[in-house]
Design a protein around this motif. Sequence first.
Motif, PDB file in Angstrom:
ATOM      1  N   ASP A 173       7.776  -6.109  40.397  1.00 11.25           N
ATOM      2  CA  ASP A 173       8.271  -6.454  41.723  1.00 11.25           C
ATOM      3  C   ASP A 173       7.555  -7.672  42.295  1.00 11.25           C
ATOM      4  O   ASP A 173       8.034  -8.273  43.262  1.00 11.25           O
ATOM      5  CB  ASP A 173       8.126  -5.258  42.670  1.00 11.25           C
ATOM      6  N   ASP A 186       4.592  -2.318  45.785  1.00 11.93           N
ATOM      7  CA  ASP A 186       4.355  -1.571  44.555  1.00 11.93           C
ATOM      8  C   ASP A 186       2.966  -1.944  44.053  1.00 11.93           C
ATOM      9  O   ASP A 186       2.608  -3.135  44.065  1.00 11.93           O
ATOM     10  CB  ASP A 186       5.386  -1.927  43.481  1.00 11.93           C
ATOM     11  N   THR A 245       2.903  -5.405  38.843  1.00  6.84           N
ATOM     12  CA  THR A 245       4.229  -4.810  38.907  1.00  6.84           C
ATOM     13  C   THR A 245       5.270  -5.903  38.733  1.00  6.84           C
ATOM     14  O   THR A 245       5.049  -7.044  39.141  1.00  6.84           O
ATOM     15  CB  THR A 245       4.446  -4.096  40.258  1.00  6.84           C
TER      16      THR A 245
END
Length: 568
Positions: A405, A399, A403
């Motif tokens: 993530d 990503d 992010t």
Amino acid sequence: MTAIENRYPVVDPTDGNGPVLDAAATTRCRRRVHLDHDPDAVSSPRAMPDPALEQRRADAAAHRAEIGARLAAVLGPEWVEVPSALPTAERVEATARAVASRARLVWGATLPTDRAAGRRGSPELLVRLPGGGYVPVIVVRHRITDPGAGALTTAVEAPWPGAAAVDEERKVRSQPRDLLRLAHLNRLLHTAGWAADPRLRHGDHGGVIGLDADVVVWHDLRAGHWPGGRSTLAEYDARFADRLAVATAAATGAPALAVPSRITECRRCPWWPTCEAVLEQTEDVSLVVRGEFAGALREVGVGTVAQLAALDPAAEPPVEVPNLPFADLVSLARARMRGLTVVRRVPEVPVVRADIEVDVDMESFGEAGAYLWGALLRHPGGRLPGDEPDGYRAFATWDPVPTRDEARSFAEFWTWLSAVRARAAASGRTFAAYCYNEQAENRWLLASADRFAGMPGIPPTGEVEEFIAHPGWIDLFAVVSEWFLCAHGKGLKRVAPVAGFAWRDPEAGGENSMRWYRDAVGMDGAAPDIQQRERLLAYNADDVHATRALREWMTSPAVMQVPLAADL
């Protein structure tokens, strides 16, 4: 590159037909300023365009556009925007109309060029003070604060210097280029007649919105933050006068006020091939000793590598060069003359080895985030039942960073690394982890623990600090710096080839990896490029294999073939 002398001569303004400089000239090498304005340099060799630089410029433009849209949505009734698509002259006219209407905020303002003083430039935002006149605000894509206290800030959505207060959570990160740009804009505003009265409380202030875009940091341009207590405006005036003199001499064919000399900036300068050819031809001493110390050596008659190599390393040095023994400089000069990349400072090179070893390399995209943690696991002491197999592992997020993530990929990396350490401790075996130049890894270890605190698998900051402080976390860059002299730099890609390692990708490098990453995550609107993801993984894997190859070579008999500095 820099000139031999660092004085800032005071010059008269140009007659209106001379060079016109922007604020960047005040932080650029003086020789680069000369070449930028020398008509005879048109045919001189230059470096190929730097794709990473173009990417940074594109990222900065996107960041500015995002901030502009955000502020326009919040401050619409007080907001005047100058269309960026207009020709320059029309943007200046539109800015003048906004100023005449006493608009409180003018986004995309374009200031009139001051040809008499040789100045041009524009802010991202003009902010009108209650007492009349404007102060500049710039938007940059780098961090402008650090944790601490003392910065003068306002919320981004309330960019009024009169509302600024001392921030108890942020301290100013030193960014000289931002301060000098604000001073440059201050001078342009005064010439245009649009500046706030300096007698007003914030009349000589300027603001900066950084990468995090959470606050505006306000700077008093008359505060004495520079060496000797000089104000930003005084420092700017001196630097600008110097660079204008350099550019004017170049443009008019007068004797050059700046000569080539290698400094850190050379690595990314488009004119480096031109200057390198001159330095190599003359075997200039700056090929060994950079910056002002090269100038100091020239002043005492040591202007070439050969002259430095001929000096007695045990004698009293002709000049003081901080942070490096004079004998090492002489050895570096002698190594360069013999074509040696590295020489040993000591007969043996101690490197900590362990039963279980992990080489670590992190990949980040500028200051946006760390998207990949690579680890190479080895069991030199032999594997036991339950041990994982040797080999490379990657913990990545695809990503676009920043992010959330990142938290997952970092947590997976940390959980895996902690498990390897725990197995070593439980079985009574030693453990060591290695990186090359821990500054980057340590920064993102701590930043990840702080940014994602409380999320699954994220360690407490104290746990990360304990790991960083542990003697089993080893920075090979520090080992190389301590035990070797490197005639062509100490970067991993300079040193690892001496140990026999070669990267598979001929374009391997940090700057190129930025371009690969953009393609890998589809940052520019295209579909994510899976091949570029594989390329990044291979590049990271090679980096950790290079680290392993280097440390194993340093503890092998082969290292004894490297000449000792004392024997040169």
